[in-house]
Design a protein around this motif. Structure first.
Motif, PDB file in Angstrom:
ATOM      1  N   GLY A 180       0.792  -1.036   0.088  1.00  0.00           N
ATOM      2  CA  GLY A 180       0.126   0.019   0.129  1.00  0.00           C
ATOM      3  C   GLY A 180       0.654   1.210  -0.056  1.00  0.00           C
ATOM      4  O   GLY A 180       0.693   2.096  -0.681  1.00  0.00           O
ATOM      5  N   PHE A 181       1.961   1.343   0.801  1.00  0.00           N
ATOM      6  CA  PHE A 181       3.006   2.466   0.944  1.00  0.00           C
ATOM      7  C   PHE A 181       3.600   2.554  -0.344  1.00  0.00           C
ATOM      8  O   PHE A 181       3.617   3.662  -0.927  1.00  0.00           O
ATOM      9  N   GLU A 182       3.785   1.389  -0.928  1.00  0.00           N
ATOM     10  CA  GLU A 182       4.680   1.625  -2.218  1.00  0.00           C
ATOM     11  C   GLU A 182       3.841   2.100  -3.382  1.00  0.00           C
ATOM     12  O   GLU A 182       4.194   2.999  -4.274  1.00  0.00           O
ATOM     13  N   VAL A 183       2.534   1.628  -3.373  1.00  0.00           N
ATOM     14  CA  VAL A 183       1.792   2.131  -4.505  1.00  0.00           C
ATOM     15  C   VAL A 183       1.214   3.402  -4.440  1.00  0.00           C
ATOM     16  O   VAL A 183       1.472   4.112  -5.266  1.00  0.00           O
ATOM     17  N   ALA A 184       1.094   3.899  -3.159  1.00  0.00           N
ATOM     18  CA  ALA A 184       0.755   5.250  -2.788  1.00  0.00           C
ATOM     19  C   ALA A 184       1.938   6.151  -3.403  1.00  0.00           C
ATOM     20  O   ALA A 184       1.861   7.264  -3.934  1.00  0.00           O
ATOM     21  N   SER A 185       3.266   5.775  -3.090  1.00  0.00           N
ATOM     22  CA  SER A 185       4.257   6.523  -3.509  1.00  0.00           C
ATOM     23  C   SER A 185       4.419   6.615  -4.899  1.00  0.00           C
ATOM     24  O   SER A 185       4.978   7.481  -5.456  1.00  0.00           O
ATOM     25  N   LEU A 186       4.345   5.399  -5.592  1.00  0.00           N
ATOM     26  CA  LEU A 186       4.267   5.297  -7.061  1.00  0.00           C
ATOM     27  C   LEU A 186       3.294   6.221  -7.621  1.00  0.00           C
ATOM     28  O   LEU A 186       3.472   6.907  -8.643  1.00  0.00           O
ATOM     29  N   GLY A 187       2.008   6.222  -6.965  1.00  0.00           N
ATOM     30  CA  GLY A 187       1.022   7.076  -7.402  1.00  0.00           C
ATOM     31  C   GLY A 187       1.495   8.497  -7.521  1.00  0.00           C
ATOM     32  O   GLY A 187       1.132   9.313  -8.464  1.00  0.00           O
ATOM     33  N   MET A 188       2.084   8.864  -6.423  1.00  0.00           N
ATOM     34  CA  MET A 188       2.396  10.359  -6.107  1.00  0.00           C
ATOM     35  C   MET A 188       3.480  10.418  -7.282  1.00  0.00           C
ATOM     36  O   MET A 188       3.684  11.656  -7.918  1.00  0.00           O
TER      37      MET A 188
ATOM     38  N   GLY B  34       5.605  16.494  -9.710  1.00  0.00           N
ATOM     39  CA  GLY B  34       5.276  17.723  -8.815  1.00  0.00           C
ATOM     40  C   GLY B  34       3.911  17.709  -8.308  1.00  0.00           C
ATOM     41  O   GLY B  34       3.563  18.490  -7.256  1.00  0.00           O
ATOM     42  N   HIS B  35       2.909  17.533  -9.312  1.00  0.00           N
ATOM     43  CA  HIS B  35       1.419  17.952  -8.853  1.00  0.00           C
ATOM     44  C   HIS B  35       1.086  16.847  -7.843  1.00  0.00           C
ATOM     45  O   HIS B  35       0.059  17.158  -7.291  1.00  0.00           O
ATOM     46  N   GLY B  36       1.677  15.692  -7.746  1.00  0.00           N
ATOM     47  CA  GLY B  36       1.395  14.626  -6.694  1.00  0.00           C
ATOM     48  C   GLY B  36       1.922  15.149  -5.292  1.00  0.00           C
ATOM     49  O   GLY B  36       1.471  14.849  -4.215  1.00  0.00           O
ATOM     50  N   TYR B  37       3.047  15.873  -5.312  1.00  0.00           N
ATOM     51  CA  TYR B  37       3.777  16.258  -4.022  1.00  0.00           C
ATOM     52  C   TYR B  37       3.252  17.359  -3.561  1.00  0.00           C
ATOM     53  O   TYR B  37       3.048  17.299  -1.991  1.00  0.00           O
ATOM     54  N   ILE B  38       2.385  18.235  -3.991  1.00  0.00           N
ATOM     55  CA  ILE B  38       1.474  19.263  -3.534  1.00  0.00           C
ATOM     56  C   ILE B  38       0.207  18.697  -3.064  1.00  0.00           C
ATOM     57  O   ILE B  38      -0.139  17.777  -3.211  1.00  0.00           O
ATOM     58  N   ARG B  39      -0.288  19.461  -1.948  1.00  0.00           N
ATOM     59  CA  ARG B  39      -1.591  19.144  -1.211  1.00  0.00           C
ATOM     60  C   ARG B  39      -2.968  18.975  -2.123  1.00  0.00           C
ATOM     61  O   ARG B  39      -3.723  18.228  -1.939  1.00  0.00           O
ATOM     62  N   ASP B  40      -2.906  19.937  -3.058  1.00  0.00           N
ATOM     63  CA  ASP B  40      -4.082  20.259  -3.892  1.00  0.00           C
ATOM     64  C   ASP B  40      -4.749  19.054  -4.390  1.00  0.00           C
ATOM     65  O   ASP B  40      -5.969  19.169  -4.568  1.00  0.00           O
TER      66      ASP B  40
END
Length: 594
Positions: free
Chosen positions: A404-412, A417-423
């Motif tokens: 789950g953590f690996e997949v969430a990180s890959l999704g980001m 950059g748009h994944g790293y921001i909170r928006d």
């Protein structure tokens, strides 16, 4: 804001075609189960999660919970959502009809759990803890305790907690200091402090039922002296109403990295009234009923985060335009190609899908065995199924939450950059996923449980419940040329697992440090092999159906299965080498100067 649609097609595929409803319908209480009953439940759960829970996920993360004068306020919208959740009967889904439950099997309930975790992991913590308390009291409580607490827990009017951790101890529960002093009326007075208590205080239910580990005055040292007590926030009256406030106070809220809308509390018990659950000094075994259920649930949390992360990464990859495909313009009418045409983006998306769909399949296979272990009329069959569940529990908890953590990180990463921001919400999935690798026993503890308890248990009986079916499946499929791409990699990984198992057992018998040194790598090796078995099972179902596949579902399933076998399962070779290397390098660590 991220979107989410429950993967109903994949869930139906697993229930109807891989697990098989016939096996479920053969169990007492499940005779009427069929698509006409199950599909409406899943569809309504999908609607509730998408329309009610998902919209509260980001706002709940931003607002968090607030402690005011000992009372915790959940974020705006949570009380109303919980009321709708309770009135919809979701708290009663898997509970016994004797207490107002609907009696649906784990094979259905686990799919609903996944949807809730995808839509709003923080919200799911509240009913999840209550179900664990229900399970513990149902198996170990007295008739009076069951009649007092279970109907209220099932209806969702009351909620439950699990109170283990104290400031000075977590995993080593033998060090707890909370005391329980007997009273002439059969009750006990509980005094002590607990921390990291999920749903320990909140405004969603009128009463909170704490299951508390404590020690009696005559307790022997260590874990042999732990007892379990039921300690309600408000003392129940004979007529089912609420009496006086008990001596339980929330003294603080944790400020966390993720799941911020879940109230993680420090609790003080000051001469609180409690009643013994089960036998004196046998509380740990009773609590493990709740903990094992929770560990499977935490594994599903990892799966839920993986699914929603995968959906949103795929959607973004189809829309985001950046550069040109390496073989030339894939969409010449556009100024740039969608990033889904780039090999590395496809690698990430396929890795995410392979983790997610593989874990869902393994959870479905385990859920069926869970149902067999509880419902089958034959005691030997129940025991065999329970052995499988016991073996898979640490694997599912650790493997699924790592995934789950690996997949969430890959999704980001897909979002850049748009994944790293909170928006855009992708970074919340990373933060929310991270805790699942920590609580209910860190993943390192799960690995130690696997090698220290499960491998040698009952002369290797637990292992046989996995090894024998896998070997039988390989032998049944190995002469089918169409299955070669799946059976051959599975067979090789299975051989490596057998080799590593023998080595861990050999070294561990003489030196527990050696078993501990290999534990995490061994669990990952075991988990990947189990996923390979699940993927091969799915491939065997999908192969004959692909010719008449109008939607592409089966072809996509086979393509993902091939990716898993070719690009992920080879990790078992390196993991085997790491297990076989032994613990010498770890021993030397103590002699290395910083």
């Amino acid at each position: 804001m991220p979107s989410y649609q429950a993967p109903l097609r994949d869930m139906r595929f697993l229930l109807n075609e891989v697990v098989g409803l016939d096996r479920l319908r053969a169990l007492p209480g499940c005779e009427e189960l069929g698509p006409d009953l199950i599909d409406p439940v899943l569809e309504e759960a999908a609607r509730f999660c998408a329309e009610v829970l998902l919209p509260l996920n980001r706002s709940g993360d931003e607002a968090g919970c607030v402690l005011e004068n000992g009372v915790v306020r959940t974020p705006r919208g949570f009380p109303e959502a919980y009321r709708a959740f309770r009135e919809g009967g979701w708290t009663a889904l898997g509970a016994d009809s004797a207490y107002g439950g609907q009696g649906l099997p784990k094979s259905v309930g686990m799919l609903v759990e996944e949807m809730i975790c995808s839509a709003n992991l923080s919200f799911g913590m509240y009913p999840g803890l209550s179900h664990g308390a229900y399970m513990a009291l149902d198996r170990h409580g007295t008739a009076e305790q069951k009649s007092t607490y279970l109907p209220k827990l099932v209806s969702g009017e009351w909620s439950g907690t699990m109170c283990l951790t104290e400031p000075q101890c977590g995993t080593d529960l033998g060090l707890i200091r909370t005391r329980a002093v007997p009273r002439p009326d059969g009750s006990h007075r509980i005094t002590g402090s607990k921390i990291f208590i999920s749903a320990g205080e909140h405004d969603l239910t009128e009463n909170i039922i704490h299951l508390v580990l404590a020690k009696l005055p005559d307790a022997p040292p260590g874990t042999r002296g732990i007892s379990l007590f039921v300690v309600p926030k408000y003392l129940p009256m004979a007529d089912g109403g609420l009496g006086a406030r008990n001596g339980v106070t929330c003294t603080g809220l944790e400020h966390k990295m993720g799941i911020k809308a879940s109230a993680t509390c420090a609790l003080a018990f000051e001469e609180a009234v409690g009643w013994l659950v089960g036998r004196p000094h046998k509380g740990l075994s009773a609590m493990f009923t709740m903990m094992n259920e929770a560990r499977l649930g935490v594994g599903v949390q990892g799966l839920g985060i993986a699914e929603v992360s995968t959906q949103n990464a795929l959607s973004y990859a189809k829309d985001r335009r950046q550069g040109r495909a390496l073989g030339g313009a894939a969409e010449p009418g556009q100024p740039a190609d969608a990033i889904i045409h780039h090999p590395d983006v496809r690698r990430m998306l396929l890795t995410m899908r392979a983790w997610t769909e593989g874990c869902r399949a393994l959870s479905a296979l385990t859920a069926l065995e869970h149902d067999v272990s509880l419902r089958h009329p034959d005691a030997e069959t129940r025991a065999e199924a329970d052995d499988f569940v016991q073996l898979m529990t640490p694997i599912i908890k650790a493997l699924f939450t790592d995934a789950g953590f690996e997949v969430a990180s890959l999704g980001m990463q897909v979002w850049g950059g748009h994944g790293y921001i909170r928006d855009n919400g992708m970074e919340q999935f990373v933060r929310d996923a991270r805790i699942a690798q920590v609580y209910e026993g860190t993943n390192g503890i799960q690995a130690l449980d696997l090698v220290g308890r499960k491998l040698g248990a009952h002369g290797g009986r637990y292992l046989r419940r996995f090894f024998h079916p896998v070997l039988a499946f390989i032998e049944a499929q190995q002469d089918d040329p169409a299955m070669e791409a799946f059976i051959l990699p599975l067979s090789k990984a299975f051989g490596r697992l057998q080799q590593a198992t023998a080595e861990v057992a050999r070294r561990g018998l003489g030196d527990p440090f050696e078993a501990g040194a290999a534990a995490t790598d061994y669990l990952r090796l075991f988990g990947l092999t189990a996923l390979a078995y699940a993927w091969a099972r799915m491939a065997a179902v999908a192969l004959p159906r692909q010719a008449d596949d109008q939607t592409g579902f089966y072809r996509a399933k086979l393509a993902t299965a091939r990716f898993f076998m070719q690009r992920m399962l080879p990790q078992t070779s390196a993991l085997t080498a790491m297990v076989m290397a032994g613990g010498e390098a770890l021993r030397d660590f103590a002699m290395v100067e910083p």
